[in-house]
Design a protein around this motif. Structure first.
Motif, short mmCIF file in Angstrom:
data_model
loop_
_atom_site.label_atom_id
_atom_site.label_comp_id
_atom_site.label_asym_id
_atom_site.label_seq_id
_atom_site.Cartn_x
_atom_site.Cartn_y
_atom_site.Cartn_z
N GLU A 262 0.83 -1.20 0.00
CA GLU A 262 0.00 0.00 0.00
C GLU A 262 0.87 1.26 0.00
O GLU A 262 0.51 2.27 -0.63
CB GLU A 262 -0.92 0.00 1.22
CG GLU A 262 -2.03 -1.05 1.15
CD GLU A 262 -2.99 -0.96 2.33
OE1 GLU A 262 -2.83 -0.02 3.14
OE2 GLU A 262 -3.88 -1.81 2.43
N ALA A 263 2.01 1.21 0.66
CA ALA A 263 2.92 2.35 0.68
C ALA A 263 3.49 2.62 -0.71
O ALA A 263 3.62 3.78 -1.13
CB ALA A 263 4.05 2.10 1.67
N VAL A 264 3.82 1.55 -1.44
CA VAL A 264 4.32 1.71 -2.80
C VAL A 264 3.26 2.35 -3.68
O VAL A 264 3.53 3.27 -4.47
CB VAL A 264 4.77 0.35 -3.38
CG1 VAL A 264 4.99 0.44 -4.88
CG2 VAL A 264 6.04 -0.12 -2.69
N TYR A 281 7.75 3.29 -12.24
CA TYR A 281 7.87 3.24 -10.78
C TYR A 281 7.35 1.91 -10.24
O TYR A 281 7.97 1.29 -9.36
CB TYR A 281 7.06 4.38 -10.16
CG TYR A 281 7.74 5.73 -10.17
CD1 TYR A 281 9.00 5.91 -10.72
CD2 TYR A 281 7.10 6.86 -9.64
CE1 TYR A 281 9.60 7.15 -10.74
CE2 TYR A 281 7.71 8.10 -9.64
CZ TYR A 281 8.96 8.24 -10.19
OH TYR A 281 9.57 9.47 -10.20
N GLU A 282 6.21 1.49 -10.74
CA GLU A 282 5.61 0.24 -10.25
C GLU A 282 6.52 -0.95 -10.55
O GLU A 282 6.70 -1.83 -9.71
CB GLU A 282 4.24 0.03 -10.90
CG GLU A 282 3.53 -1.22 -10.40
CD GLU A 282 2.15 -1.38 -10.99
OE1 GLU A 282 1.36 -2.15 -10.44
OE2 GLU A 282 1.87 -0.73 -12.03
N HIS A 355 15.55 4.39 -4.58
CA HIS A 355 16.01 5.42 -3.64
C HIS A 355 14.95 6.50 -3.47
O HIS A 355 14.68 6.97 -2.35
CB HIS A 355 17.32 6.05 -4.13
CG HIS A 355 17.77 7.22 -3.31
ND1 HIS A 355 17.61 8.52 -3.73
CD2 HIS A 355 18.36 7.27 -2.09
CE1 HIS A 355 18.10 9.34 -2.80
NE2 HIS A 355 18.55 8.61 -1.80
N SER A 356 14.33 6.91 -4.57
CA SER A 356 13.27 7.90 -4.51
C SER A 356 12.09 7.40 -3.69
O SER A 356 11.49 8.15 -2.91
CB SER A 356 12.80 8.27 -5.92
OG SER A 356 11.70 9.14 -5.89
N LEU A 357 11.76 6.11 -3.85
CA LEU A 357 10.68 5.51 -3.07
C LEU A 357 10.97 5.61 -1.57
O LEU A 357 10.12 6.06 -0.79
CB LEU A 357 10.50 4.05 -3.48
CG LEU A 357 9.69 3.15 -2.52
CD1 LEU A 357 8.25 3.63 -2.44
CD2 LEU A 357 9.77 1.69 -2.97
N PHE A 358 12.15 5.20 -1.18
CA PHE A 358 12.49 5.20 0.25
C PHE A 358 12.55 6.63 0.80
O PHE A 358 12.13 6.88 1.94
CB PHE A 358 13.81 4.48 0.49
CG PHE A 358 13.65 3.00 0.67
CD1 PHE A 358 13.72 2.42 1.92
CD2 PHE A 358 13.43 2.17 -0.42
CE1 PHE A 358 13.56 1.05 2.10
CE2 PHE A 358 13.27 0.80 -0.27
CZ PHE A 358 13.34 0.24 1.00
N VAL A 362 10.23 8.00 3.91
CA VAL A 362 10.76 8.66 5.11
C VAL A 362 10.08 10.01 5.31
O VAL A 362 9.68 10.37 6.43
CB VAL A 362 12.29 8.83 5.00
CG1 VAL A 362 12.82 9.69 6.14
CG2 VAL A 362 12.98 7.46 5.00
N GLN A 363 9.92 10.77 4.20
CA GLN A 363 9.23 12.06 4.30
C GLN A 363 7.79 11.89 4.77
O GLN A 363 7.26 12.73 5.50
CB GLN A 363 9.24 12.76 2.95
CG GLN A 363 10.61 13.34 2.56
CD GLN A 363 10.53 14.09 1.25
OE1 GLN A 363 9.89 13.65 0.30
NE2 GLN A 363 11.17 15.23 1.19
N ALA A 364 7.16 10.79 4.34
CA ALA A 364 5.77 10.51 4.74
C ALA A 364 5.69 9.94 6.16
O ALA A 364 4.60 9.66 6.63
CB ALA A 364 5.13 9.56 3.75
N ARG A 365 6.84 9.74 6.79
CA ARG A 365 6.94 9.17 8.13
C ARG A 365 6.36 7.75 8.21
O ARG A 365 5.84 7.33 9.24
CB ARG A 365 6.27 10.11 9.16
CG ARG A 365 6.94 11.46 9.26
CD ARG A 365 6.39 12.30 10.41
NE ARG A 365 4.98 12.65 10.22
CZ ARG A 365 4.56 13.66 9.46
NH1 ARG A 365 5.45 14.43 8.83
NH2 ARG A 365 3.27 13.92 9.34
#
Length: 600
Positions: A262-264, A281-282, A355-358, A362-365
């Motif tokens: 769901e986060a992805v 991205y997917e 890297h962009s995903l992670f 992190v920004q989304a906490r």
């Protein structure tokens, strides 16, 4: 009249003693409250209500028979439905006490606290709830005891008729498959491996493949050539990331995602600016997610810096078992996450995407930290790349470009040649992307004080204005006239690049690509041998590279070209300004080409 063919691939009676661990996992899942259809899909490899019911009955009958032979007095518990929670849908007292860590309290004390928390149940409801809890615990213990003593781990050398229904086993025997290993090897070959099996298509074949994977447990090694689809689906459920070690406090999370998948999806929805970017991205996120659960046996939200470094090594040399067979639908037998080995450029794209995903998570906490930030992600140059070799460029050389123009000039009166001639002139002069060209309309072309400008809605949904040189405007006027339209009075919605059959309709990207590819193929035989090698790889995107390369050669300022191309990073544009190899050769030949005895 022959009996109807069993819907489930598993043997109807399972044979005496032929019970495997996944059969008991199925029954335990039912006891824990998982819906029967979901449990059958996950642990028995079957789909559909009828198939799930038949498989359920077969497993229950066999386990009950086993329990009766062993004089188990509670053998009926195997097949009866037990409500796992009280009718009020609140948790049972036992589950609530365990979740709250209330060990060591007496039953009376727990009951008092439970009633204070959820309200008092009447006496009959309490008795039913207590009885159901006792029966559920007895059932789970019975299944555990039976599994320890009776569950058999299938062997790859087991005959098929011990695990599959008789009709299916007979058909596979006629095809030469005697054992589970033979069948697994057939599945591993991919393609339409089920050909020869009556009434089998992709859907039923996928179920049988999942069932074989369930029987044999561990995924096949790389030598077998098959990717463990069923194992991946199981582990994605278990290793969901809900309890990942890198998960941040759920109360502070800025996304509603409950697990890694769901986060992805949330990341893609938030950051992908186009369907093409979303698909990319997917694909990259799915590859990393599947690699985590299969190769590292952990969730994406458990990944460490060591895992990230290992993934970089993995995609640098993708195993054959992770490479999909040709013409196989996603998640069908023979499918795998990769289409082939990755070039260095593709590896860089994969690493940048993950890297962009992670970073976003992190920004989304959702995550505490980004392990990719701790890894050196630089890959350097590909030692096998062509470098400055003209054959490695994606711009047409002057010789090839001249040959294309000559070919079009020889067929000036055909509608196709007129359209291609305009295409070559217009894109060479403006450098539009294919998608931008297909969206362009007559109303987007506007005169200005010093010339004409084209309004472009480009990559990243950004608007820009592109100057249209006089040569491109003249070619456009001529092309409109050839279509039977007056350029100055044409409807604003008229496409710049139109269908051959309807001048008011735009064409698709596929039509554009196929038309241009046919043009290049017709020109290639007329080229010298040293020019053919590069032209064979040409696509419509080469027109944009040709514009940029010629502009750089003709000393168009970098900032002008960057704005014209719609590129946000000047470093991307700067690559066109490297001295062309032919100019460098001429300069070095002039300086050092003469022999030493001629120097004086």
């Amino acid at each position: 009249m022959p009996s109807p063919r069993p819907l489930s691939p598993l043997k109807t009676d399972l044979g005496n003693g032929r019970l495997a661990t996944h059969h008991f996992s199925f029954l335990r899942a039912l006891a824990e409250g998982l819906p029967a259809l979901d449990a059958a899909r996950r642990y028995l490899g079957v789909e559909g209500v009828a198939e799930a019911h038949a498989a359920h009955r077969a497993v229950v009958d066999q386990v009950q028979a086993l329990a009766r032979r062993r004089r188990e007095k509670h053998w009926r518990l195997v097949g009866i439905e037990i409500r796992a929670t009280p009718p009020s849908s609140v948790p049972s007292m036992a589950d609530w006490a365990e979740s709250e860590g209330l060990d060591g309290w007496s039953e009376a004390e727990l009951l008092e606290m439970y009633q204070q928390r959820f309200g008092a149940l009447d006496a009959s409801a309490r008795r039913r709830a207590a009885r159901n809890e006792r029966m559920r615990a007895q059932r789970l213990q019975l299944l555990k005891d039976l599994e320890v003593t009776a569950a058999e781990r299938p062997s790859p050398l087991d005959p098929l008729d011990g695990w599959l229904n008789p009709e299916l086993a007979d058909e596979l025997l006629k095809l030469g498959d005697l054992t589970l290993a033979n069948l697994r090897a057939r599945i591993a070959r991919g393609g339409q491996w089920w050909r020869g099996l009556a009434a089998y298509g992709p859907t039923k074949a996928a179920r049988l493949a999942r069932y074989v994977e369930l029987l044999l447990g561990e995924p096949m090694d790389s030598r077998s050539g098959a990717w463990p689809l069923a194992t991946a689906q199981q582990r994605l459920t278990v290793l969901s990331g809900r309890e990942g070690v890198n998960r941040a406090d759920a109360g502070a999370c800025a996304t509603e995602a409950r697990d890694d998948r769901e986060a992805v999806r949330a990341w893609i929805a938030a950051r992908a600016g186009s369907p093409h970017t979303a698909a990319q991205y997917e694909r990259e996120a799915e590859r990393f997610l599947l690699w985590c659960v299969i190769e590292r046996r952990k969730a994406l939200s458990d990944a460490t810096a060591e895992d990230c470094r290992a993934y970089m090594d993995f995609i640098a040399n993708v195993p054959s078992s992770w490479i999909s067979r040709r013409k196989v639908a996603r998640l069908a037998p023979g499918w795998a996450p990769f289409r082939g080995p990755l070039t260095l450029a593709s590896q860089a794209v994969a690493i940048a995407a993950v890297h962009s995903l992670f970073a976003w998570l992190v920004q989304a906490r959702y995550l505490v930290g980004n392990p990719w930030a701790l890894v050196n992600r630089k890959l350097g140059d590909d030692p096998r790349s062509a470098g400055d070799d003209p054959a490695g460029s994606r711009a047409f050389t002057p010789a090839v470009w001249a040959a294309i123009k000559v070919h079009l000039a020889q067929h000036p009166n055909t509608a196709s040649a007129q359209r291609l001639a305009w295409l070559c002139v217009f894109v060479e002069a403006t450098g539009l992307r294919a998608a931008e060209l297909l969206r362009a309309r007559r109303g987007d072309l506007k005169p200005s004080g010093t010339g004409w400008l084209l309004r472009v809605h480009g990559k990243g949904r950004k608007n820009r204005t592109v100057p249209v040189p006089s040569s491109a405007l003249a070619a456009t006027r001529y092309y409109f006239e050839a279509r039977g339209m007056d350029f100055d009075s044409a409807d604003n919605e008229a496409p710049l690049l139109a269908s051959l059959t309807d001048p008011t309709k735009a064409i698709t990207y596929r039509a554009l690509a196929e038309t241009f590819s046919r043009l290049v193929k017709r020109v290639i035989p007329t080229l010298p041998l040293d020019e053919r090698r590069s032209a064979e790889r040409a696509s419509t995107h080469w027109l944009r590279h040709t514009h940029a390369t010629r502009a750089a050669e003709r000393e168009v300022p970098l900032d002008v070209l960057q704005e014209n191309l719609g590129q946000s990073d000047p470093r991307t544009t700067a690559r066109y300004y490297r001295a062309q190899i032919v100019r460098r050769q001429d300069a070095m030949e002039l300086a050092f080409g003469r022999s030493l005895d001629q120097v004086g």
